[in-house]
Design an enzyme around this catalytic site. Sequence first.
Site, short mmCIF file in Angstrom:
data_model
loop_
_atom_site.label_atom_id
_atom_site.label_comp_id
_atom_site.label_asym_id
_atom_site.label_seq_id
_atom_site.Cartn_x
_atom_site.Cartn_y
_atom_site.Cartn_z
N THR A 159 0.87 -1.19 0.00
CA THR A 159 0.00 0.00 0.00
C THR A 159 0.90 1.23 0.00
OG1 THR A 159 -0.26 -0.25 2.41
CG2 THR A 159 -2.04 -1.07 1.01
N LYS A 185 3.87 -6.69 4.26
CA LYS A 185 3.66 -5.31 3.86
C LYS A 185 3.33 -4.49 5.09
CE LYS A 185 0.23 -3.32 3.39
NZ LYS A 185 -0.60 -2.40 4.25
N THR A 196 -0.96 -0.75 9.44
CA THR A 196 -1.55 -1.92 8.75
C THR A 196 -0.40 -2.78 8.28
OG1 THR A 196 -3.47 -0.83 8.19
CG2 THR A 196 -2.54 -2.26 6.49
N GLU A 282 6.73 5.06 7.30
CA GLU A 282 6.38 6.26 6.56
C GLU A 282 7.20 7.46 7.05
OE1 GLU A 282 1.79 4.92 5.60
OE2 GLU A 282 2.19 6.26 7.28
N ASN A 406 0.47 10.65 5.27
CA ASN A 406 -0.86 10.28 5.76
C ASN A 406 -1.92 11.32 5.42
OD1 ASN A 406 -0.94 7.63 7.49
ND2 ASN A 406 1.05 8.58 7.83
N SER A 411 -5.59 10.23 -1.64
CA SER A 411 -5.60 10.92 -2.94
C SER A 411 -4.85 10.11 -3.99
CB SER A 411 -4.98 12.29 -2.80
OG SER A 411 -3.66 12.21 -2.33
#
Length: 411
Positions: A159, A185, A196, A282, A406, A411
């Site tokens: 993702t 992942k 996640t 991230e 985030n 988008s």
Amino acid sequence: MTVNLPLPQKNDLKPVKGFEMGIAQAGIKKANRKDLLVMTLAPGSQVAGVFTLNRFCAAPVQVCREHLAQDGRNGEIRALVVNTGNANAGTGETGMKHALETCAALAKDLNLNPEQVLPFSTGVILEPLPIEKIVSALPAAVANLGEDHWFDAAEAIMTTDTQPKAASVVVQTSAGPVTITGICKGAGMIHPNMATMLGFIASDVGFAPGLLTSLTREVADQSFNAITIDGDTSTNDSFIIMATGQSSVQIASVTDPNYGVVKDALLGLARKLAQMIVRDGEGATKFMTIEVIGGKTQEECRLVAKAVSHSPLVKTAFFASDPNLGRILAAIGYAGIDDLDVNRVQMWLGDVWVAKDGGRNPSYQEADGQRVMKESEITVKIDLGRGNATQTMWTCDLSHDYVSINADYRS
């Protein structure tokens, strides 16, 4: 951006006998990307799983639990299906219906019972699963089945990951070689229970009934449940170990001489995969190991490790390379050990002894702390001075990019 995370090489990912993967493009969220994965297992294989403790758990998690509980009644688990781009979480009864429809459709394509299929989803929460796209793409994934598709499988479940995550190991036992390969992942919404994320490990070992279930929980607790990025426990977290039994190594009990060898290999691979998630956190620029020793129990060590690795103040200080290390002591203090004697606590930052007997080490120089804080990989070691228990967790810093990623996620 990743922290010292090399891209896995296809030739290094070893096929596992009795296990195949097929990939398709269903167009679930975006066109022209791998977003659907089918995995199949040879007859007689065993499957065990650990799942999120989030009460708002996704429909596929609920179905997986039910089908694993039924394992053996309607035939053993023989297939798994994963879609990315949509979590099928917060979708109510319709979501459950779609998860079951996915199982039924794949079962039909593979000539199985629906209860022999485990479904997994990852992506945006609170949006209806585009079931028609998934069902339409399943035949293409089945037609694509092969033993050597590990790299493509790792890509198909991504993702916000910046790169696929996969690893293999071949370990020698007294009964012959064992092959273990896994993918996972995850880059955000990562916190223990589960941390996640999706993780899948396949092995050609054979286990006695029930043995794999307890082993999977133990491996999860020391790997995927020992990582945190942002403190958010996802609705879809799942970790699965599969054993096809196709090798000469057949383990009857925990007293089997090869049990420890296989367990160590599984744990080593799971930790490597779990740390890949943190290294690809991230916006991450630092990879931190939080090692807590000297506890009365492993649980209190876990509380301290969790408090330190989860603290936004600690994580932002590491991003800034700022040795504002009192933030770590504060996190130790509120971790939940009511009778902690802070005068016995010691702390090291890398090779630098920072806190001695609950206060600043008289020999500590901030320049030494600054030197360590500028490194991309940093170990914080904390001695509670209470006993012999230990616990290690892995985390990353919290940067400006985490907010940007985030904020733009949908988008």
